[in-house]
Design an enzyme around this catalytic site. Structure first.
Site, PDB file in Angstrom:
ATOM      1  N   ASP A 480       0.870  -1.169   0.000  1.00  0.00           N
ATOM      2  CA  ASP A 480       0.000   0.000   0.000  1.00  0.00           C
ATOM      3  C   ASP A 480       0.910   1.223   0.000  1.00  0.00           C
ATOM      4  O   ASP A 480       2.054   1.149   0.464  1.00  0.00           O
ATOM      5  CB  ASP A 480      -0.892  -0.001   1.237  1.00  0.00           C
ATOM      6  CG  ASP A 480      -1.760   1.239   1.307  1.00  0.00           C
ATOM      7  OD1 ASP A 480      -2.447   1.533   0.327  1.00  0.00           O
ATOM      8  OD2 ASP A 480      -1.717   1.917   2.352  1.00  0.00           O
ATOM      9  N   ASP A 694      -1.125  -0.718   6.240  1.00  0.00           N
ATOM     10  CA  ASP A 694      -1.076  -0.027   7.523  1.00  0.00           C
ATOM     11  C   ASP A 694      -1.820  -0.777   8.616  1.00  0.00           C
ATOM     12  O   ASP A 694      -1.872  -0.334   9.746  1.00  0.00           O
ATOM     13  CB  ASP A 694      -1.595   1.409   7.401  1.00  0.00           C
ATOM     14  CG  ASP A 694      -3.061   1.466   6.965  1.00  0.00           C
ATOM     15  OD1 ASP A 694      -3.739   0.418   7.002  1.00  0.00           O
ATOM     16  OD2 ASP A 694      -3.530   2.546   6.591  1.00  0.00           O
ATOM     17  N   ASP A 698      -6.261  -1.386   5.286  1.00  0.00           N
ATOM     18  CA  ASP A 698      -6.019  -2.400   4.260  1.00  0.00           C
ATOM     19  C   ASP A 698      -6.444  -3.781   4.730  1.00  0.00           C
ATOM     20  O   ASP A 698      -5.940  -4.786   4.238  1.00  0.00           O
ATOM     21  CB  ASP A 698      -4.530  -2.417   3.885  1.00  0.00           C
ATOM     22  CG  ASP A 698      -4.064  -1.082   3.336  1.00  0.00           C
ATOM     23  OD1 ASP A 698      -4.677  -0.614   2.372  1.00  0.00           O
ATOM     24  OD2 ASP A 698      -3.115  -0.509   3.896  1.00  0.00           O
TER      25      ASP A 698
END
Length: 807
Positions: A480, A694, A698
């Site tokens: 991410d 994180d 996510d």
């Protein structure tokens, strides 16, 4: 919760509703609660927003759980036997037995059975069992003393036996020396009895218990072998002819006991990560009261109390620093050797060391609720969570015992026919010893558990050993972007609000109440108050950055009437019956909010400059945008390069706009898939793919990946769906984890391969009559030593931030 603080007009002493201290200048919140300082007020708000969840043990109200501490288990077959017998006990719903932890977790119906009955059930199998409220016997110290005494007796038997064998080999037998030989043979009988009692009795008892129940294990093999050799020797001593095998029986038990001792040391090492973590939390704490400082047990602490921590002491709780400033050693949790400076209003963690400051801390979490407690619990659960390889090894170990008995019986029948009962018995004894599944049972779990400890020391918490096994198979790594590859926190760079604003809630929209803020006009200031008030309910990094910026401008936030988070789109909140949408252009479109050319042009300019743009609108129109700047982590390029060098394929999955994705693709030199929804992120995750995020936003992608790795930014470590928690804000641990997993699986394969080859060759030699029982016992111990030593090499695997003093 909106906290409107006001100084009390009265000068009378008022007690803080949180920590109990009195103050002349109290602060209050909207509910009217009184606090002595801003830290107490903030902690109270945190506690109100996150109440403790009640413990739920089982759906059935009559269900109870108990953890028994076990003793006398010599291999995974023993653990399997105890587990199977407990599962078949009336009233037991489930039972899990860990050989390494020497514990049994049992769920049972309290109306049918109880703690004492379960304890007696285990003891009836020939094993020791103690309840949580009982003091467990120090098995290691007791075993060590028995091993020393037994060793002296075994040494005597071996010296005497060697002398007698040499006499026979070289033909030195004489009638005059025979009485002396007879005396020494009787002495061998006498000295072998203490060995059988001190070292062999626990084995013999467990062996007989399992044999009588029709579920033989390693104890059964040793019992049969030892009694056979000892009984045959007594028979031959009485009749006056035939070989004596007292030395074989005692040496067999002694060697098996040596192997057991080595396993006990390995077990202790594998649990070191958990025990060391829990040992670092102090037993006592100093609480601050009106009557002065008082020393109390940490078990008696509760959230909200004020605790004094002096230089050199460890913090006993998680909390906020109400007073004081100093350097704190947080290496216990993060693996980072360099101290971190903590100031008033900042968080501190239980188990970390106050190096040079004097702190007063308001407790936000105590005991198991602290980060250290949660990590300890996760590590403890990881030891119980069996990986596929471990389950396979356990099944093989359980099957090896009856197979060994069958092979020994076949060997006895063959050699009894070929060379008599005595030869058949010795060959069968060798087969029993060489086929013991100790090495097979140790091959996998010990390596994986030691690897969990190394990962914990480097700031990575694995939820299970299966995660380590799966990580070694990964060939693609997806990141991410926000909060993972970018450095947090992001900061607000621009605020643009060209459209007239809707009226603000009654009493709070008056421009006179809004500070102008540096570089902000009244319109941007009012726009920022609206957006920050709603974003204050969100945990997204962009939301936190907007809120922090608004607070830095002196803007007072408003409690929204409703709030809803829409993953990958943004948030929706309501103020004064007006619904506000904040997030991406897709959210604006889905909510029917038009986008003016002026805002569109400005947003494109910001995106070109590399800013992340947050849109906000209501009443059918997008009213303004906020631009936030982020920078790539200093280590991101190095980590991406390291992963590629290891044969992995890194890529980025993000919900940001395509223009931002192109910028990051040029910056990192890896594919960036932008403008993705959570479902689209999940669809991108192919087989054998890892996802790094994180930990909260996510969640679906982390759960869907083969292995999910979460960056822990101070959040509750138990909340994330990830398999691996990265406790330190450093991506360098990711390539290190791949190295650790591959090294661990290499050693697991080496150990399993050795155990397989050893059993095939050893059993073949034993059945052919080419392996004496003593040498078979040596081979069994040597095999366990090889597997244990190879697994223990994981303790020398380099830590990410340098080796510690324990290694």
């Amino acid at each position: 919760m909106t906290l409107a603080a006001s100084a009390s007009a009265t000068k009378s002493l008022v007690a803080c509703s949180l920590c109990g201290l009195t103050t002349l200048h109290p602060l209050t919140n909207d509910a009217g609660d009184v606090f002595c300082c801003p830290s107490c007020r903030e902690v109270s708000a945190l506690l109100a927003e996150s109440p403790a969840a009640p413990a739920v043990l089982a759906n059935d109200a009559d269900a109870e759980r108990v953890t028994l501490t076990l003793g006398g288990m010599w291999c995974p077959s023993c653990a399997w036997l105890v587990s199977e017998q407990l599962k078949r006990t009336r009233g037991v719903a489930s039972a899990e037995v860990s050989f390494i932890q020497q514990q049994a977790n049992i769920t049972f119906d309290s109306k049918i059975t109880n703690h004492q009955s379960l304890k007696k059930r285990v003891r009836s199998l020939g094993y020791q069992a103690t309840l949580p409220n009982e003091k467990s016997r120090d098995e290691e110290e007791s075993f060590y003393m028995r091993l020393l005494i037994g060793g002296v007796m075994v040494l005597h038997d071996m010296i005497v036996g060697t002398g007698i064998y040499v006499r026979e080999i070289f033909g030195w037998q004489t009638a005059a020396s025979q009485p002396l030989v007879d005396f020494f043979q009787v002495m061998m009988l006498v000295t072998s009895i203490p060995v059988l009692v001190l070292l062999g009795l626990p084995i013999l008892r467990a062996g007989f218990a399992s044999l009588l129940r029709g579920q033989p294990n390693i104890h059964t093999l040793i019992t049969i072998g030892t009694f056979s050799a000892f009984g045959l020797s007594i028979r031959n001593l009485i009749v006056g002819h035939g070989g004596l095998y007292f030395d074989t029986a005692t040496m067999l038990i002694f060697l098996v006991s040596i192997g057991r001792w080595l396993e006990m040391q390995a077990h202790k090492s594998s649990n070191k990560a958990v025990t060391k973590l829990l040992e670092q939390i102090p037993d006592t704490a100093t609480i601050v009261t009106d009557a002065g400082d008082q020393s109390v047990s940490v078990a008696d602490l509760r959230a909200g109390q004020r605790i004094r921590v002096r230089p050199g002491e460890r913090f006993p709780v998680d909390g906020l620093a109400a007073r004081g400033e100093g350097d704190v050693d947080e290496s216990l949790l993060t693996g980072e050797p360099n101290p971190v400076t903590r100031r008033e209003g900042e968080s501190v963690r239980a188990g970390t060391i106050n190096l040079d400051g004097s702190f007063e801390v308001i407790a936000t979490a105590v005991g198991d609720a602290t980060v250290a407690g949660q990590i300890g619990r996760l590590l403890h659960e990881a030891l119980w969570a069996r990986s596929p390889l471990e389950r396979m090894a356990d099944k093989l170990s359980a099957w090896m015992t009856p197979i060994a008995l069958a092979l020994a019986a076949i060997a006895f029948l063959i050699w009894n026919y070929v060379d008599g009962a005595e030869k058949g018995l010795l060959v069968a004894l060798s087969v029993l010893l060489i086929a013991c599944p100790c090495a097979l049972g140790l091959a996998t779990p010990l390596t994986l558990w030691l690897s969990l400890g190394r990962a914990a020391k480097s700031g990575a918490i694995l939820r299970s050993t299966a995660a380590l096994e799966r990580l070694a198979k990964v060939d693609k790594v997806f990141f991410d972007k926000t909060g993972t590859l970018s450095q947090l926190p992001m900061k607000v760079q621009e605020v643009f609000a060209p459209s007239p604003l809707a009226p603000l809630p009654q009493g709070e929209g008056d421009d006179s109440l809004l500070p102008s803020g540096e570089g902000l006009g009244m319109r941007e200031n009012a726009f920022l108050q609206l957006i920050a008030s709603i974003e204050n309910e969100s945990e997204h990094p962009l939301a936190r950055a907007i809120v922090d910026y608004a607070k830095s401008q002196g803007i007072e936030l408003i409690k929204p009437e409703s709030f809803k988070s829409l993953p990958a789109l943004g948030v929706i909140g309501t103020l004064r019956n007006t619904q506000y949408a904040i997030g991406s252009p897709r959210l604006m479109s889905s909510e029917g909010l038009s986008l003016s050319d002026e805002i569109l042009h400005q947003s494109e300019a910001w995106k070109t400059a590399g800013l992340a743009v947050v849109y906000a609108g209501w009443d059918g129109q997008t009213r303004g945008i906020i631009g936030l700047g982020e920078t790539v982590r200093a280590e991101a390029k190095e980590v991406v390069s390291d992963l590629s060098a290891r044969g992995l394929t890194p890529a980025v999955l993000t919900g940001d706009e395509s223009s931002a994705g192109q910028r990051w693709e040029k910056l990192l030199g890896i594919p960036v898939h932008a403008a993705l929804t959570p479902d689209e992120k999940m669809n991108r995750l192919a087989e054998n793919a890892a996802m790094v995020g994180d930990g909260i936003n996510d969640g679906p992608a982390l759960a869907a990946a083969t292995v999910g790795l979460a960056m822990n930014h101070g959040a509750d470590v138990a909340r994330t769906a990830a398999d691996i928690l990265l406790m330190r804000d450093d991506l360098k641990v990711i390539p290190w984890l791949f190295d650790l997993s591959r090294e661990a699986m290499k050693r697991v394969k080496q150990n399993l391969g050795w155990a397989f080859v050893y059993n095939i060759i050893g059993v073949g030699l034993a059945m052919a009559g080419l392996l004496q029982p003593v040498f078979a016992a040596f081979a069994m111990v040597a095999s366990s030593i090889f597997v244990t030593t190879n697994a223990m090499k994981m303790n020398r695997f380099p830590l990410l931030y340098g080796d510690d003093e324990d290694d």
